[in-house]
Design an enzyme around this catalytic site. Structure first.
Site, PDB file in Angstrom:
ATOM      1  CG  HIS A  32      40.212  32.752  43.919  1.00  0.00           C
ATOM      2  ND1 HIS A  32      39.250  32.415  43.008  1.00  0.00           N
ATOM      3  CD2 HIS A  32      39.616  33.616  44.785  1.00  0.00           C
ATOM      4  CE1 HIS A  32      38.118  33.065  43.294  1.00  0.00           C
ATOM      5  NE2 HIS A  32      38.314  33.780  44.371  1.00  0.00           N
TER       6      HIS A  32
ATOM      7  CG  ASN B 252      33.915  34.631  41.812  1.00  0.00           C
ATOM      8  OD1 ASN B 252      35.115  34.412  41.614  1.00  0.00           O
ATOM      9  ND2 ASN B 252      33.446  34.973  42.988  1.00  0.00           N
TER      10      ASN B 252
ATOM     11  CG  HIS C  88      44.635  45.448  41.875  1.00  0.00           C
ATOM     12  ND1 HIS C  88      43.424  45.633  42.506  1.00  0.00           N
ATOM     13  CD2 HIS C  88      45.453  46.402  42.387  1.00  0.00           C
ATOM     14  CE1 HIS C  88      43.516  46.640  43.354  1.00  0.00           C
ATOM     15  NE2 HIS C  88      44.735  47.123  43.291  1.00  0.00           N
TER      16      HIS C  88
ATOM     17  CE1 TYR D 190      40.720  41.615  45.286  1.00  0.00           C
ATOM     18  CE2 TYR D 190      41.687  40.022  43.782  1.00  0.00           C
ATOM     19  CZ  TYR D 190      40.631  40.437  44.571  1.00  0.00           C
ATOM     20  OH  TYR D 190      39.492  39.670  44.656  1.00  0.00           O
TER      21      TYR D 190
HETATM   22 FE1  HDE Z   1      39.082  38.099  45.575  1.00  0.00          FE
HETATM   23  N1  HDE Z   1      41.003  37.909  46.248  1.00  0.00           N
HETATM   24  N2  HDE Z   1      38.613  39.119  47.257  1.00  0.00           N
HETATM   25  N3  HDE Z   1      37.124  38.129  45.042  1.00  0.00           N
HETATM   26  N4  HDE Z   1      39.507  37.009  43.975  1.00  0.00           N
HETATM   27  C1  HDE Z   1      41.993  37.272  45.614  1.00  0.00           C
HETATM   28  O1  HDE Z   1      44.151  38.121  45.276  1.00  0.00           O
HETATM   29  C2  HDE Z   1      39.488  39.643  48.117  1.00  0.00           C
HETATM   30  C3  HDE Z   1      36.099  38.727  45.705  1.00  0.00           C
HETATM   31  C4  HDE Z   1      38.673  36.708  42.941  1.00  0.00           C
HETATM   32  O2  HDE Z   1      43.275  33.954  39.497  1.00  0.00           O
HETATM   33  C5  HDE Z   1      43.328  37.496  46.235  1.00  0.00           C
HETATM   34  O3  HDE Z   1      45.932  37.681  43.976  1.00  0.00           O
HETATM   35  C6  HDE Z   1      38.813  40.459  49.086  1.00  0.00           C
HETATM   36  C7  HDE Z   1      34.926  38.799  44.893  1.00  0.00           C
HETATM   37  C8  HDE Z   1      39.350  35.898  41.975  1.00  0.00           C
HETATM   38  O4  HDE Z   1      44.784  35.109  40.563  1.00  0.00           O
HETATM   39  C9  HDE Z   1      43.022  38.464  47.381  1.00  0.00           C
HETATM   40  C10 HDE Z   1      37.487  40.382  48.785  1.00  0.00           C
HETATM   41  C11 HDE Z   1      35.280  38.208  43.710  1.00  0.00           C
HETATM   42  C12 HDE Z   1      40.643  35.722  42.474  1.00  0.00           C
HETATM   43  C13 HDE Z   1      41.532  38.619  47.266  1.00  0.00           C
HETATM   44  C14 HDE Z   1      37.367  39.538  47.620  1.00  0.00           C
HETATM   45  C15 HDE Z   1      36.642  37.788  43.820  1.00  0.00           C
HETATM   46  C16 HDE Z   1      40.697  36.440  43.713  1.00  0.00           C
HETATM   47  C17 HDE Z   1      44.084  36.245  46.585  1.00  0.00           C
HETATM   48  C18 HDE Z   1      36.304  41.008  49.496  1.00  0.00           C
HETATM   49  C19 HDE Z   1      34.391  37.980  42.476  1.00  0.00           C
HETATM   50  C20 HDE Z   1      41.756  34.911  41.865  1.00  0.00           C
HETATM   51  C21 HDE Z   1      45.245  36.153  45.643  1.00  0.00           C
HETATM   52  C22 HDE Z   1      36.432  42.382  49.725  1.00  0.00           C
HETATM   53  C23 HDE Z   1      33.973  39.220  41.855  1.00  0.00           C
HETATM   54  C24 HDE Z   1      42.558  35.712  40.885  1.00  0.00           C
HETATM   55  C25 HDE Z   1      45.185  37.365  44.859  1.00  0.00           C
HETATM   56  C26 HDE Z   1      43.635  34.854  40.250  1.00  0.00           C
HETATM   57  C27 HDE Z   1      41.853  36.526  44.505  1.00  0.00           C
HETATM   58  C28 HDE Z   1      40.853  39.432  48.097  1.00  0.00           C
HETATM   59  C29 HDE Z   1      36.103  39.194  47.067  1.00  0.00           C
HETATM   60  C30 HDE Z   1      37.307  37.108  42.748  1.00  0.00           C
HETATM   61  C31 HDE Z   1      43.480  38.047  48.760  1.00  0.00           C
HETATM   62  C32 HDE Z   1      39.469  41.207  50.225  1.00  0.00           C
HETATM   63  C33 HDE Z   1      33.591  39.442  45.264  1.00  0.00           C
HETATM   64  C34 HDE Z   1      38.782  35.329  40.686  1.00  0.00           C
HETATM   65  O5  HDE Z   1      43.637  39.706  47.180  1.00  0.00           O
END
Ligand code: HDE
Length: 716
Positions: free
Chosen positions: A77, A150, A341, A364
């Site tokens: 993202h 999402n 988060h 997060y």
């Molecule tokens: Fe994320 N995801 N994600 N994700 N995600 C991040 O956090 C992660 C997942 C989502 O505009 C990171 O600050 C793991 C699902 C959005 O700043 C990180 C897993 C969904 C955003 C991270 C998921 C999301 C992130 C990267 C699986 C939809 C952007 C930078 C266990 C429900 C937020 C950050 C923004 C961002 C990890 C799965 C949505 C690395 C480990 C499912 C919208 O922490």
């Protein structure tokens, strides 16, 4: 239209926190220590032509700061855009949740929302085929609540354990860092071909949902099932929805690839300009509520993030509105530094045991430590909660808060016991009590095993043009896969969803369809035999209206961008009349001419073009008006302009957009691919049509008439 700059901000509490803002107006240059700078042009040196001096602390401070301007981009993202706004609850949810911001009817809560693509780097194109992030920070009176969702209601994988693998597979390949912001490559499809659980999400990601027309025209979903807890401690399961008031709309893949070249900031610009113009993006907020006792009544598991709850089974109750009304003042300070988060909770909302969500709860905070560099990232203005933070945490890089007194431990007597724990009735957070007892085990629940039923449901629910686009997306993506065995395995997976889809794709990507019939051909090792049998014998015909974008079209042209193509000699009266009708409906009119030189109309009026035929393309507009006027039409077809004009018209036609041929523009019409189509085509309007201006407005509100693609023999 409302003016965002003059709009009284509903975010005043958030604004109070932003006490570090300055606009530099009327101020003199200083160093970071506040020392006024007398010369910002030259470094200090030994003689005008001599070496620079180490002593030059002003130069060194400036360059050191510059050298450290970048922070690591988000690991996923990374590319995104955000805005401030307000969330209003219109119908109290107190029956289900004690969350204050959801239970007091009419209550407004300031928010910051960040939209993003997932795979690309911060500088990648907005129009990549990808899932879009839809992350909301609610600055509630009980602390920050983050809903990090999402634009697609399900996810690729069921367990956090697979997330690094999924992301590594979709990111540029490690040896040559190719391709950027694209899933059309070997490693992504290799992984997918071995992960049948991803098939439902693949259907969404290959649909046009993955190439939105605008962030303002996307749905938002919390994805996981969450819990609501009310004052009595009663629990309900909940799914969160945001439905755009403008409907859900996408561009065609051909447009997406061209927009990426003409304006790769298309979504960022669109969001920014809409808010600047006062066309505030709005969503209805809705919930699907499931009583605790109904947890097991579905034919899928509520904890499985690869499943949605069909709206036919549990309707979405619309109870609130999300409005974005203010652009950030500073992209880096706000959009880049905001830290979301899923674990930022308020009383009344809790997690479920969804194994994907549980893994996110670790990730997060961890990622902010490496991105923002300090455990004090919550003190950055955009991340601060409205209520002041009181705890015994202290020190660390870049600490801002100055806590007075001697005490940083609890219990204490020296500080009078403060800060002290809040009782539940005082808003103290308590986790929902839940009986947990089981074997310590690394295993997937059997209730997560059906990977195809909802993939079928999604595919069945698409309109014919949506299906065609999905097929074409799969063909595009798989054609970029260089290893035949991967293509074959993916087609094998598609065969479990829909045989026709599989064979259409197979034919185009060089897979032998007969192989699919072989018992061991492409059946994944862990596929559920029950599912396979039912797929083969009796194709499912279940569908759900809410899953097709076609059913979301709204009767509005608000914020649609209409290109007025004109040249010298244009009919000023017609231009002004149509422009004012369109603007009354809150559409945006932009003038395109052969060059940026002012256009002189038939009555001497001067029109200033915003674009020239070479600086933009029809893919950047929702509809075209070939302005009335014989001379204008002739000038648009002169040697210089003809290729540009015809490309504009032909591409708009190809993409099924509304095109309006004004008076005396027959020459353009006859020279273009539209020739002969005006009377049989609802998207083509001419001055001879009945109520031509109104018919054009109606055609624009339809977004596109995708059904026409076939007639045009030219799939978009
Ligand atoms: Fe994320 N995801 N994600 N994700 N995600 C991040 O956090 C992660 C997942 C989502 O505009 C990171 O600050 C793991 C699902 C959005 O700043 C990180 C897993 C969904 C955003 C991270 C998921 C999301 C992130 C990267 C699986 C939809 C952007 C930078 C266990 C429900 C937020 C950050 C923004 C961002 C990890 C799965 C949505 C690395 C480990 C499912 C919208 O922490």
């Amino acid at each position: 239209m409302k003016n965002s700059k003059n709009e009284k901000s509903t975010n005043s509490k958030v604004d109070q926190l932003r006490d570090h803002t300055t606009d530099n107006t009327g101020e003199m240059l200083t160093t970071n220590q506040g020392l006024k700078i007398n010369n910002n042009q030259d470094s200090l040196r030994s003689g005008e032509r001599g070496p620079s001096l180490l002593e030059d602390f002003i130069l060194r401070e400036k360059i050191t700061h510059f050298d450290h301007e970048r922070i690591p981009e988000r690991i996923v993202h990374a590319r995104g855009s955000g805005a401030h706004g307000v969330f209003k609850i219109n119908k109290s949810l107190a029956k289900y949740t004690k969350a204050n911001f959801l239970s007091e009817e009419g209550k407004e809560t300031p928010v910051f929302v960040r939209f993003s693509t997932v795979a690309g780097s911060a500088g990648s194109t907005d129009l990549a085929r990808d899932v879009r992030g839809f992350a909301i920070k609610f600055y509630t009176e009980e602390g920050n609540y983050d809903l990090v969702g999402n634009n697609i209601p399900v996810f690729f994988i069921q367990d956090a354990m697979k997330f690094p693998d999924l992301v590594h597979a979709v990111k540029p390949e490690p040896d040559n860092a190719i391709p950027q912001a694209a899933s059309a490559h070997d490693t992504f499809w290799d992984f997918i071909s071995l992960m049948p659980e991803s098939m439902h999400m693949i259907m969404w990601a290959m649909s046009d949902r993955a190439i939105p027309r605008s962030y303002r025209m996307m749905e938002g979903f919390g994805v996981h099932t969450f819990k609501f807890i009310n004052e009595e401690g009663k629990m309900h399961f909940v799914k969160f929805h945001f439905k755009p008031k403008l409907g859900v709309h996408s561009v065609a893949w051909d447009e997406a690839t061209k927009i990426s070249g003409k304006d790769s900031d298309f979504h960022r610009r669109d969001l920014w300009e809409a808010i600047e113009n006062g066309a505030f993006p709005e969503w209805d907020f809705g919930v699907q509520i499931i009583p605790e006792e109904d947890e097991h009544k579905f034919d899928f598991d509520l904890l499985d993030p690869t499943k949605l709850i069909p709206e036919e089974e549990v309707p979405v109750e619309l109870v609130g509105t999300l409005t974005l009304n203010r652009n950030p003042d500073n992209f880096f300070a706000e959009t880049e530094q905001i830290a979301f988060h899923p674990g930022h909770l308020v009383p009344g909302i809790d997690f479920t045991n969804d194994p994907l969500l549980q893994g996110r709860l670790f990730s997060y905070t961890d990622t902010q430590l490496s991105r923002l560099g300090s455990p004090n990232f919550h003190e950055i203005p955009i991340n601060r909660s409205i209520n002041t933070v009181h705890n015994n945490q202290r020190d660390g890089h870049m600490r801002q808060q100055i806590v007075k007194g001697k005490v940083s431990y609890e219990p204490n007597t020296i500080g009078g016991g403060c800060p002290f724990q809040a009782m539940m009735k005082e808003g103290g957070f308590t986790s929902q009590e839940e009986r947990v007892d089981g074997q310590k085990i690394r295993a997937r629940s059997q209730s997560f095993v059906d990977h195809y039923s909802q993939a079928k449901l999604f595919y069945n629910s698409q309109s014919e043009p949506e299906k065609t686009h999905l097929q074409n997306a799969l063909i595009f993506e798989l054609s970029k896969v260089t290893i035949p065995a991967i293509r074959e395995r993916v087609v094998g997976q598609l065969n479990f969803i829909n045989k026709e889809l599989a064979s259409l794709v197979a034919k185009k990507v060089g897979v032998d369809v007969t192989k699919l019939q072989q018992p061991n051909g492409s059946i994944p090792a862990d596929a559920d035999p029950k599912t396979l049998q039912s797929t083969e014998k009796e194709p499912s015909t279940k569908s759900s209206e809410a899953l097709s974008m076609k059913n979301t079209v709204k009767d509005t042209i608000k914020s649609r961008v209409i290109g007025f193509v004109m040249e010298n000699g244009v009919n000023a009266k017609d231009v002004k009349t149509l422009k004012s009708k369109l603007e009354k409906e809150e559409a945006v009119v932009q003038i395109i001419a052969g060059s940026l030189a002012p256009v002189k109309a038939d009555d001497g009026t001067i029109f200033e073009p915003k674009h020239s035929l070479t600086s933009t393309a029809s893919v950047c507009f929702d509809a075209l008006y070939l302005c009335s006027g014989k001379n204008s039409a002739e000038n648009l077809l002169n040697e210089d302009n003809k290729p540009g004009t015809l490309l504009f018209v032909n591409e708009a036609y190809k993409h099924c957009k509304a095109i309006y041929f004004g008076k005396e523009t027959d020459e353009i019409y006859n020279a273009s691919n539209v020739k002969g189509k005006k009377h049989e085509d609802s998207a083509i309007i001419t001055s001879e049509s009945n109520n031509s201006d109104e018919s054009f407005i109606k055609a624009v509100s339809n977004h596109r008439v995708w059904e026409l693609e076939k007639d045009r023999n030219n799939p978009a």
